[in-house]
Design an enzyme around this catalytic site. Structure first.
Site, PDB file in Angstrom:
ATOM      1  N   ASP A  56       0.838  -1.204   0.000  1.00 16.94           N
ATOM      2  CA  ASP A  56       0.000   0.000   0.000  1.00 16.94           C
ATOM      3  C   ASP A  56       0.874   1.255   0.000  1.00 16.94           C
ATOM      4  OD1 ASP A  56       0.858  -0.180   2.605  1.00 16.94           O
ATOM      5  OD2 ASP A  56      -1.121   0.057   3.520  1.00 16.94           O
ATOM      6  N   SER A  57       2.196   1.073   0.099  1.00 19.23           N
ATOM      7  CA  SER A  57       3.125   2.198  -0.103  1.00 19.23           C
ATOM      8  C   SER A  57       2.935   2.802  -1.493  1.00 19.23           C
ATOM      9  CB  SER A  57       4.579   1.742   0.078  1.00 19.23           C
ATOM     10  OG  SER A  57       4.834   0.586  -0.687  1.00 19.23           O
ATOM     11  N   ASP A  95      -1.105  -6.107  -0.410  1.00 21.98           N
ATOM     12  CA  ASP A  95      -1.391  -5.452   0.866  1.00 21.98           C
ATOM     13  C   ASP A  95      -2.871  -5.161   0.951  1.00 21.98           C
ATOM     14  OD1 ASP A  95       0.126  -4.761   3.036  1.00 21.98           O
ATOM     15  OD2 ASP A  95       1.157  -3.097   2.031  1.00 21.98           O
ATOM     16  N   LYS A 125      -1.330  -9.313   2.870  1.00 23.73           N
ATOM     17  CA  LYS A 125      -0.621  -8.841   4.068  1.00 23.73           C
ATOM     18  C   LYS A 125      -1.554  -7.924   4.837  1.00 23.73           C
ATOM     19  CE  LYS A 125       2.881  -5.703   3.972  1.00 23.73           C
ATOM     20  NZ  LYS A 125       2.254  -4.612   4.776  1.00 23.73           N
ATOM     21  N   GLU A 127      -1.671  -5.493   8.564  1.00 16.78           N
ATOM     22  CA  GLU A 127      -0.871  -4.893   9.630  1.00 16.78           C
ATOM     23  C   GLU A 127      -1.530  -5.165  10.978  1.00 16.78           C
ATOM     24  OE1 GLU A 127      -0.037  -0.766   8.895  1.00 16.78           O
ATOM     25  OE2 GLU A 127       0.794  -1.166   6.907  1.00 16.78           O
ATOM     26  N   GLU A 194       8.933  -4.263  10.597  1.00 14.54           N
ATOM     27  CA  GLU A 194       9.336  -2.946  10.076  1.00 14.54           C
ATOM     28  C   GLU A 194       9.712  -2.003  11.216  1.00 14.54           C
ATOM     29  OE1 GLU A 194       6.587  -1.072   7.353  1.00 14.54           O
ATOM     30  OE2 GLU A 194       7.800   0.745   7.248  1.00 14.54           O
TER      31      GLU A 194
END
Ligand code: KIV
Length: 289
Positions: A56-57, A95, A125, A127, A194
């Protein structure tokens, strides 16, 4: 026709989660990178990288937002499809963007299925730590491999009060260990670590059975991931401490673009050799007309 196709060619074996697990056991580092489009995903895959994350970056490095928060499921699906079409060997993971699994577990399952079914991702993925255990269990039961993400989780930027290194005390590392063990027990196949001290990541990596992939988490993780645009200097910002730039695409592109503009302005492009020509008889007829 058999429903199962066993590999018979000499093409490199596709990367799989069991193969990554094997790499952890044999101490072979796992390689991972983000990619968001067809051309760069193809290059990343051809370089032999094990795992490609459509992160999602992309909200920041491709779409120009300040944080990862605004990117939508539909935008992530669009980019995941482009990556999927380019990749032959690497695992493609997507993501889950902010808001796609935060409302309810059911909503998270429905959105995760879209990434597998509509975009061809092989994993998603998410978070967060122990609070995501139920979602990880449900996705695992639904045959969707889940990658956890602990430490500096960019979707929590407002709660963290900025992009800050996490796990900086024994108590905070204890909480991360609890999160990591809980996600592993729930079925997660991999953990991204991270923005945490090397010592914290080393401890997590030693304690969990599943592979850890670090970004800003030191060299003791089972593998490393970087954002593609960081690696090739395409972010137009000062790189974080953990980034190593392996190339300067900005300089390469800038030179190419400036040379193109100059050549067009000076009528040096295109040349006669770069032009199509009439066949001789048509050229002669044109002369006579
Ligand atoms: O979105 C992303 O690029 C990521 C990596 C930092 C792991 O989540």
């Amino acid at each position: 026709m058999s429903l199962t196709n066993f590999r018979t060619s000499d093409a490199p074996a596709p990367a799989t989660f069991p193969a990554l697990q094997q790499k952890k056991h044999s101490g072979q580092p796992i390689t991972a990178l983000t990619a968001y489009d067809h051309a760069t995903a193809r290059l990343v895959d051809e370089a032999g990288i094990d795992l490609i994350l459509v992160g999602d970056s992309l909200a920041q490095v491709v779409l120009g937002y300040d944080t990862t928060l605004p990117v939508t499921v539909d935008e992530m699906l669009h980019h995941t499809r482009a990556v999927r079409r380019a990749v032959r060997r690497a695992i493609v993971a997507a993501d889950m963007p902010f808001g796609s699994y935060h409302g309810s577990v059911d909503e998270g399952v429905v959105n995760a299925i879209r990434f597998i079914k509509e975009a061809g991702a092989q994993a998603v993925k998410i978070e967060g730590g122990a609070s995501r255990a139920e979602l990880v269990e449900r996705l695992t039961t639904a045959e969707i491999p889940v990658i956890g993400h602990l430490g500096l989780t960019p979707q929590s930027v407002h709660r963290m009060g900025g992009y800050k290194v996490q796990g900086k005390s024994a108590a905070a590392i204890g909480a991360l260990l609890h999160d990591a063990h809980t996600l592993e027990s729930a079925g997660a196949v991999l953990l991204v670590l991270e923005g945490m001290p090397r010592e914290a990541a080393a401890r997590l990596t030693a304690e969990v059975g599943i592979p850890t992939i670090g970004i800003g988490a030191g060299p003791d993780c089972d593998g490393q991931i970087l954002v593609f645009h960081d690696l090739v200097n395409l972010t137009f910002s000062t790189p974080a401490k953990f980034v190593r730039q392996y190339g300067d695409a900005a300089a390469l592109f800038r030179t190419a673009l400036e040379n193109y503009r100059r050549d067009v302005e000076e009528r040096a492009f295109p040349s006669d050799a770069e032009s199509y020509h009439l066949p001789k008889d048509a050229a002669a007829a044109l002369e006579r007309a």
